[in-house]
Design a protein around this motif. Structure first.
Motif, short mmCIF file in Angstrom:
data_model
loop_
_atom_site.label_atom_id
_atom_site.label_comp_id
_atom_site.label_asym_id
_atom_site.label_seq_id
_atom_site.Cartn_x
_atom_site.Cartn_y
_atom_site.Cartn_z
N GLN A 211 0.86 -1.20 0.00
CA GLN A 211 0.00 0.00 0.00
C GLN A 211 0.88 1.24 0.00
O GLN A 211 1.83 1.32 0.79
CB GLN A 211 -0.88 0.05 1.25
CG GLN A 211 -1.91 -1.04 1.32
CD GLN A 211 -2.85 -0.88 2.52
OE1 GLN A 211 -3.01 0.20 3.09
NE2 GLN A 211 -3.49 -1.97 2.89
N ILE A 212 0.56 2.16 -0.87
CA ILE A 212 1.27 3.45 -0.84
C ILE A 212 0.22 4.53 -0.63
O ILE A 212 -0.74 4.64 -1.39
CB ILE A 212 2.03 3.72 -2.16
CG1 ILE A 212 2.96 2.54 -2.49
CG2 ILE A 212 2.82 5.01 -2.07
CD1 ILE A 212 3.72 2.70 -3.80
N THR A 213 0.39 5.29 0.43
CA THR A 213 -0.59 6.32 0.80
C THR A 213 0.09 7.68 0.87
O THR A 213 1.14 7.80 1.50
CB THR A 213 -1.19 6.02 2.20
OG1 THR A 213 -1.83 4.75 2.15
CG2 THR A 213 -2.17 7.09 2.62
N VAL A 214 -0.49 8.66 0.21
CA VAL A 214 -0.06 10.04 0.43
C VAL A 214 -1.31 10.84 0.76
O VAL A 214 -2.13 11.14 -0.11
CB VAL A 214 0.65 10.64 -0.81
CG1 VAL A 214 1.02 12.10 -0.55
CG2 VAL A 214 1.90 9.84 -1.16
N ALA A 215 -1.51 11.08 2.06
CA ALA A 215 -2.73 11.75 2.51
C ALA A 215 -2.39 13.16 2.97
O ALA A 215 -1.40 13.37 3.66
CB ALA A 215 -3.33 10.96 3.67
N THR A 328 0.93 -9.99 -6.80
CA THR A 328 1.00 -9.08 -5.65
C THR A 328 0.50 -7.70 -6.07
O THR A 328 1.18 -7.00 -6.81
CB THR A 328 2.45 -8.93 -5.13
OG1 THR A 328 2.91 -10.19 -4.66
CG2 THR A 328 2.54 -7.92 -4.00
N PRO A 329 -0.70 -7.30 -5.64
CA PRO A 329 -1.18 -5.98 -6.05
C PRO A 329 -0.51 -4.84 -5.28
O PRO A 329 -0.11 -5.02 -4.12
CB PRO A 329 -2.68 -6.02 -5.71
CG PRO A 329 -2.84 -7.12 -4.73
CD PRO A 329 -1.68 -8.05 -4.85
N PHE A 330 -0.38 -3.72 -5.94
CA PHE A 330 0.08 -2.49 -5.31
C PHE A 330 -1.13 -1.55 -5.26
O PHE A 330 -1.68 -1.21 -6.30
CB PHE A 330 1.19 -1.83 -6.15
CG PHE A 330 2.51 -2.56 -6.09
CD1 PHE A 330 2.64 -3.82 -6.65
CD2 PHE A 330 3.61 -1.99 -5.46
CE1 PHE A 330 3.86 -4.50 -6.59
CE2 PHE A 330 4.82 -2.65 -5.39
CZ PHE A 330 4.96 -3.91 -5.96
N TYR A 331 -1.55 -1.20 -4.05
CA TYR A 331 -2.69 -0.29 -3.91
C TYR A 331 -2.14 1.12 -3.63
O TYR A 331 -1.38 1.32 -2.68
CB TYR A 331 -3.57 -0.72 -2.75
CG TYR A 331 -4.18 -2.09 -2.91
CD1 TYR A 331 -5.30 -2.30 -3.71
CD2 TYR A 331 -3.63 -3.19 -2.24
CE1 TYR A 331 -5.86 -3.56 -3.86
CE2 TYR A 331 -4.19 -4.46 -2.38
CZ TYR A 331 -5.30 -4.63 -3.19
OH TYR A 331 -5.85 -5.88 -3.32
N LEU A 332 -2.56 2.05 -4.47
CA LEU A 332 -2.08 3.43 -4.32
C LEU A 332 -3.27 4.33 -3.96
O LEU A 332 -4.35 4.16 -4.55
CB LEU A 332 -1.51 3.93 -5.66
CG LEU A 332 -0.06 3.62 -6.03
CD1 LEU A 332 0.29 2.18 -5.81
CD2 LEU A 332 0.22 4.03 -7.47
N SER A 343 2.41 10.21 4.71
CA SER A 343 2.89 9.51 3.50
C SER A 343 3.56 8.24 3.96
O SER A 343 4.47 8.30 4.80
CB SER A 343 3.90 10.36 2.74
OG SER A 343 3.31 11.55 2.33
N GLU A 344 3.13 7.15 3.42
CA GLU A 344 3.62 5.87 3.95
C GLU A 344 3.59 4.81 2.86
O GLU A 344 2.70 4.76 2.02
CB GLU A 344 2.70 5.44 5.09
CG GLU A 344 3.14 4.20 5.79
CD GLU A 344 2.04 3.60 6.64
OE1 GLU A 344 2.14 3.70 7.87
OE2 GLU A 344 1.09 3.02 6.08
N ILE A 345 4.60 3.94 2.91
CA ILE A 345 4.60 2.75 2.07
C ILE A 345 4.52 1.58 3.04
O ILE A 345 5.30 1.53 3.99
CB ILE A 345 5.93 2.62 1.29
CG1 ILE A 345 6.16 3.85 0.43
CG2 ILE A 345 5.94 1.34 0.47
CD1 ILE A 345 7.58 3.96 -0.10
N ALA A 346 3.58 0.66 2.82
CA ALA A 346 3.47 -0.47 3.73
C ALA A 346 3.54 -1.77 2.93
O ALA A 346 2.76 -1.97 1.99
CB ALA A 346 2.18 -0.41 4.53
#
Ligand code: NAD
Length: 489
Positions: A211-215, A328-332, A343-346
């Protein structure tokens, strides 16, 4: 740990757009910090070049005010600031005309590193490149730095690459993505490639998903009409999040060398599958009451267009079609006016193949979370036995590494991305800058996605300010039996 500062070579840096917002908030304060750290040699010069009429003195006062506003108080030393300001000059220049160019050519020295920072609208890049060439400043030793946005689609990115390539080689062009200048992002490479621990697990066999999140908590505010021309996909995903995805997904480069690293990133972008509409959720923030009872504008009000279909939020499920990542999905996801700024990569690992503890309730997947902001650092969750005599129960504990704490004084002094990247330009190191073909490949993947929702006339879903985004974004993971990580307030 003692910080090692290795001075760069003497340089002349021309900041086109030297009176603009970016120069005032980031570039000039960043240069001051590097000067104070002893990294910028005293013989170096910074020349502001912009439209306004101003004297050198006037510009020094302008930069002095920027330092007072944007540099931490404990780093503001009057004597050092005075020395730094003495290294500044100003030229009033017109990128599209002849005004100021002869004066600039007279100021920029030969025999030192020459860098030209294009901190202006991309529509001026061609004019600047052309005039630098016409006035003899585009020699093989000079470098140019260009800011985002680098195009709004593949055609415009190609056009920008072409105008720059008319007078500069690829090795002289530094396309900034400030995410790549962040300490944690570089640490991601160190963690992957300087340890034996993670790399054997870094593939579809062991990684369940990423998961890559930029909130962001802020809305588009005063930049509304400008932002409305781009939206979250162009503003965040095509560049910053794509770069993060590449660093996670890429194969080990044979060497930590600019082209070796960028070759591997390019292969990842080329391996991205097209994203079908059901794997995309776009959102737009609604208006809402503030805590003080006043109203908060909706996205459309901020954008000044009641009918706007531009997204202030997007979530996507991205597949990297290669041997390492098959399955393996990457959820952005990224958005504005969300419940937290984060901002986080998990990286979530899979279950052990067999549980010797039976159906253990406390069991959780191992997650390696890499925080870009706030508090740059990494956190690995591992399962341990819950302490005490109550039998064999499992519990999850974090192995937490906040860089600021782990590195003591030096950690607290992590340089801003701009500081590091500008010094890299002077050192001539392009590793953390995007190559032209990388940018084009990223647009080649992005274009059909945007064209798809434009052709279908898709409207973004509404979401409340202070929420985690539209409900449909939750479904994107629920239907795969997964959940988004919580965005912390
Ligand atoms: P700005 O509007 O605040 O400043 C623009 C600057 O360009 C001014 O100094 C102006 O004098 C100069 N300029 C405009 N027309 C000119 C001309 N014809 N000749 C010479 N100079 C001219 O813009 P900004 O916010 O500083 O942004 C600059 C660039 O950086 C843009 O491409 C922007 O997209 C990009 N950028 C900005 C930020 C940010 O935080 N501000 C972040 C990332 C990227």
């Amino acid at each position: 740990m003692v910080s090692r500062v290795i001075p760069v070579d003497v340089f002349d840096l021309v900041v086109f757009g030297g009176t603009g917002d970016l120069a005032r908030r980031k570039i000039l304060p960043g240069l001051y910090i590097r000067f104070r750290a002893g990294q910028m040699p005293e013989e170096s010069c910074i020349i502001g070049a912009a439209r306004a009429e101003m004297t050198d003195e006037g510009y020094r006062a302008f930069v002095g005010a920027a330092i007072a506003e944007f540099v931490a108080k404990d780093k503001q030393d009057a004597a050092v600031i005075a020395k730094f300001l003495a290294r500044l000059a100003y030229v009033s220049i017109d990128a599209t005309g002849e005004n100021g160019w002869a004066k600039l050519a007279g100021l920029v020295r030969k025999g030192v590193v020459r860098a030209f920072y294009f901190s202006v609208a991309p529509s001026l890049f061609g004019d600047l490149a052309e005039r630098l060439h016409a006035h003899g400043m585009a020699d093989p030793e000079s470098r140019i730095v260009v800011e985002k946005p680098f195009g709004r689609d593949l055609a415009s990115a190609k056009a920008l690459n072409a105008v720059l390539a008319a007078h500069f080689d690829e090795g002289q062009i530094y396309r900034i993505d400030h995410y790549l200048g962040k300490e944690t992002v570089q640490n991601l490479m160190a963690v992957r490639f300087a340890n034996i621990l993670f790399e054997p697990l870094w593939n579809a066999q062991y990684v369940d998903h990423v998961q890559i999140t930029v909130a962001e908590t802020v809305g588009v505010g005063g930049r509304g009409s400008y932002y409305d021309q781009s939206g979250a996909m162009r503003d965040m995903v095509q560049n910053h999040m794509m770069q993060l995805l590449c660093l996670i997904a890429m194969e080990p480069p044979y060497k930590f060398d600019p082209d070796a690293v960028r070759d591997e990133k390019l292969k990842v972008i080329r391996a991205l599958d097209p994203v079908p509409p059901e794997d995309i959720v776009r959102g737009q923030y609604r208006g809402g009451p503030r805590k003080d009872g006043s109203g908060e504008p909706s996205y459309c009000e901020d954008a000044g267009d009641a009918q706007s279909r531009t997204e202030s939020y997007i979530a996507l499920k991205v597949k990297v079609s290669n041997w390492r990542w098959q399955g393996t999905p990457f959820y952005l996801r990224t958005g504005k006016k969300l419940r937290g700024r984060e901002s986080e990569i998990a990286i979530t690992f899979k279950e052990p193949p067999h549980s010797i503890f039976g159906d253990e309730e406390g069991w959780r997947e191992n997650v390696l979370a890499i925080r870009l902001q706030p508090n740059e650092g990494m956190n690995l969750t591992v399962m341990i036995k819950e302490p005490g005599p109550g039998g064999m129960r499992l519990t999850e504990v974090p192995l937490d590494m906040s860089f600021a704490e782990a590195l003591g004084d030096e950690g607290a002094d992590i340089p801003d991305a701009y500081e590091r990247l500008i010094m890299d330009v002077i050192r001539g190191n392009q590793t953390l800058f995007m190559r032209g073909d990388e940018v084009e490949a990223a647009w080649a993947w992005t274009d059909p996605i945007i064209q798809g929702w434009e052709a279908r006339g898709d409207k973004p879903r509404g979401y409340d300010p202070g929420s985690s985004g539209p409900e449909d974004a939750l479904m994107l993971l629920h239907r795969d039996g997964r959940r988004w990580r919580e965005i912390r307030e």
